[in-house]
Structures are given as C-alpha cells and as structure tokens.
Write an enzyme that holds these catalytic residues in place. Sequence first.
Site, PDB file in Angstrom:
ATOM      1  N   LYS A 114       0.952  -1.112   0.169  1.00  0.00           N
ATOM      2  CA  LYS A 114       0.049  -0.156   0.126  1.00  0.00           C
ATOM      3  C   LYS A 114       0.760   1.272   0.013  1.00  0.00           C
ATOM      4  O   LYS A 114       0.525   2.080  -0.646  1.00  0.00           O
ATOM      5  CB  LYS A 114      -0.947   0.034   1.281  1.00  0.00           C
ATOM      6  CG  LYS A 114      -2.459  -0.942   1.122  1.00  0.00           C
ATOM      7  CD  LYS A 114      -3.309  -0.844   2.176  1.00  0.00           C
ATOM      8  CE  LYS A 114      -4.170  -1.678   2.111  1.00  0.00           C
ATOM      9  NZ  LYS A 114      -5.327  -1.525   3.166  1.00  0.00           N
ATOM     10  N   LYS A 197      -7.896 -11.438  -8.235  1.00  0.00           N
ATOM     11  CA  LYS A 197      -8.944 -11.509  -7.469  1.00  0.00           C
ATOM     12  C   LYS A 197     -10.075 -10.320  -7.674  1.00  0.00           C
ATOM     13  O   LYS A 197      -9.814  -9.530  -8.075  1.00  0.00           O
ATOM     14  CB  LYS A 197      -8.357 -11.426  -6.004  1.00  0.00           C
ATOM     15  CG  LYS A 197      -8.171 -12.533  -5.309  1.00  0.00           C
ATOM     16  CD  LYS A 197      -8.334 -12.714  -3.881  1.00  0.00           C
ATOM     17  CE  LYS A 197      -7.741 -11.381  -3.034  1.00  0.00           C
ATOM     18  NZ  LYS A 197      -7.623 -11.679  -1.614  1.00  0.00           N
ATOM     19  N   LYS A 200     -12.785  -4.469  -5.351  1.00  0.00           N
ATOM     20  CA  LYS A 200     -13.323  -3.051  -5.423  1.00  0.00           C
ATOM     21  C   LYS A 200     -12.539  -2.273  -6.179  1.00  0.00           C
ATOM     22  O   LYS A 200     -13.291  -1.228  -6.831  1.00  0.00           O
ATOM     23  CB  LYS A 200     -13.707  -2.518  -4.139  1.00  0.00           C
ATOM     24  CG  LYS A 200     -12.765  -2.251  -3.229  1.00  0.00           C
ATOM     25  CD  LYS A 200     -13.163  -2.146  -1.760  1.00  0.00           C
ATOM     26  CE  LYS A 200     -12.277  -2.489  -0.685  1.00  0.00           C
ATOM     27  NZ  LYS A 200     -12.696  -3.205   0.493  1.00  0.00           N
TER      28      LYS A 200
END
Length: 334
Positions: A114, A197, A200
């Site tokens: 991140k 995967k 969102k």
Amino acid sequence: MTRQRLYSGMQPSADSLHAGNYIGALLQWRDMQSTYDAFFSVVDLHAITVPQNPAELREKTRRTAAQYIAAGIEPSKSTLYVQSHVRAHAELAWILSTITGFGEAGRMTQFKDKSSRYGQDSTSVGLFTYPVLMAADILLYQSELVPVGDDQKQHVELTRDLAERFNTRFGTTFTVPEPVIQKDTARIYDLQNPASKMSKSAESEAGVLWLLDDPAKSAKKIMRAVTDTEGSVRFDRGAKPGVSNLMTIYSALAGRDLASIEDEYAGRGYGDFKKDLAELVVAEFGPVRERANALLDDPAELDRLLAVNAAKADAVADATLADVYDRIGLLRRA
Ligand code: AMP
Ligand code: TRP
C-alpha cells in the site's frame, strides 16, 4: 459448553460489497454465527488510514453494516458493530504499539504494497500501525478464531506474537488467536480478468459483481464473463480460470459440489451454464439488495441496532482494557 469466540471485520471502503466479499466472507460468517460466539465489526478506523472523504465514510459504514445484516448476519445472534463506537480499540492499539517492534511492523507486506502504491508523502503512520489496530480488535475480545483471507494471515500472526509477548512480560492477559484461512474454493476472481481476485479497485466494472447492483446488470456481467474456446464446463483453475471461477460462484450459491455441476452441463455449451448462473446470482443477490435497501431506508433503526451491539462489545472490551492498564502499571484513576 461455552461457545468459542470468533472475530472478523471488513473495511467500509465501498458503497457495495462484491461477490468475493459475499462468498469469501459473509456467507462463511453467517454459517459460523450459530456455532461460535461471533463478533463482526465494520472497521472504520482502519478505513481512515488511506485518503478518504468524511461524508462518504459515514455512508459506506452504514452500507457495509446493512449488507452484513442483509446477508444473514443477525444482530441478535452476533455482535455486529462499528469499530469506532467502541473506544477501547484505539486505546488498546496505543498500548500494543508500545510493544511492537518498528522492524516487525515494517515487515508487513500489505504495508509495503500500500505504501508503495500511495507514495512516501501520502503514506501515514496510521497505515504503518494498521496491523496493530487489527491486533487490538482481535485481542480485546479474547478471540480464539479469526476467519480472514490469506492476505491477512500475516496480520493475525503478528497479533499472536503481540499476545504472547504481552502475556510473557505482564502475565497471562490475552487469548492467543488462531487464523482460519479462507478456503481456496471461497476465492472469487474477476469476471474479465480471472487471473486477479475480484476487487473493489478493479480496472474494469465489467469484472465485478456488486451485491447492491441492479440484478439485470449482474446477469449481463455473467453472460459476458471471459471463458475459453474449449466449450466444456469443467473445473481446471490453471487451464480454464474463467470457467472455473464461474463454477466456484455457482457452487457457492447453489450449495452444490463442482462434480455435480460438471455432470449437469456435460455436453452443453457455456450459454446454458451462464444463463443458469445468472439466474442463481439474481435470485441470491436480489433479496440481499432489497433487505439492505430496506435497512438503509431507516437509518435511525439501523443506528439503534448498531448502538445496542456496540454496548455489548463495550462490556467485553472494557474489561480486557482495564486488565491491560493494570498489568502494565498505569495508575488507576481514583
Ligand atoms: P476487502 O474487500 O479486501 O477489504 O476484503 C474484505 C473481506 O472479503 C476479506 O475477508 C476478504 O478475504 C474477502 N474477500 C475480498 N475479496 C475477495 C475475493 N475476491 N474472493 C473471496 N473473498 C474475498
Ligand atoms: N484488515 C482486515 C482486512 O482488510 C480487516 C480487519 C480489521 C480485520 N480488523 C480485523 C479482520 C480483525 C479480522 C479481524 O480484511
């Protein structure tokens, strides 16, 4: 016999959850809530570790809670609450941060991912200590089991290390939790890009099945999902990732094993299979969407349910926190 304590949570980081969240998390949680003494939180304090919008955060928090309930998590059976409503989370996170090594936290791969995505200047200290807050979530409730996706396994390992360290230094205080890693069969991939995967933050909307989407739209996405040229409904994740993913969704929603699906569609094309799957998805998500919308139409009632459960969570969390404060030598307020 007392039931084992189970804890899990999800960030309120989208308006709608997707089929991966539903099949990979909510359905499992729903099934576990009868067997375990389950706590499920909407982890809004985690959601603010990356740039966010306050009005949207409030809305997404309610929406996420509504979808938990709409998917079958019963607020009278499970303790379903909003993390920030229980002050002990932030307080215990501070205490735990004082026994977490800087290097230890720096080894968390999710932080590395991140922070490189957001860049040095937009990476907050809160993002760095995110796993410590997660440890506080789990340890406050003396949780024994923590169902998570494999990306969160390292955070549960850190939680175990912190619990053991605290117990060794200050006397047995915390239950050391076990991760329950999501089964491979519960992992859902992107409909357009079945190597990734379902997420969102997917590049294309067409690959994501949203729980709160118009059912006709979801049906269309299924019909357009990427398959292959072989033409047979057969499970083979390596050679046929698209079809295998659709079969996984089918299997989860119909409660049937993969072999029986292969049998049923033997000698038939993808068209029939997709049409039936689209119907299944509409039949499953449609009512969830309706229930979620009904809950969101009455935010005062939803907030009341969340407040009742936050009070239940408070009682457990406060007892743990008081013990922790005593053990580390903080002077009690007279
Ligand atoms: P996230 O959306 O990444 O915050 O994940 C919330 C929860 O949903 C976690 O328990 C994840 O393991 C689960 N989850 C997220 N994406 C998927 C996916 N594609 N397939 C299965 N489970 C997922
Ligand atoms: N970090 C988890 C995720 O992104 C969410 C989470 C926060 C969590 N606190 C938790 C999961 C405690 C399990 C237990 O999916």
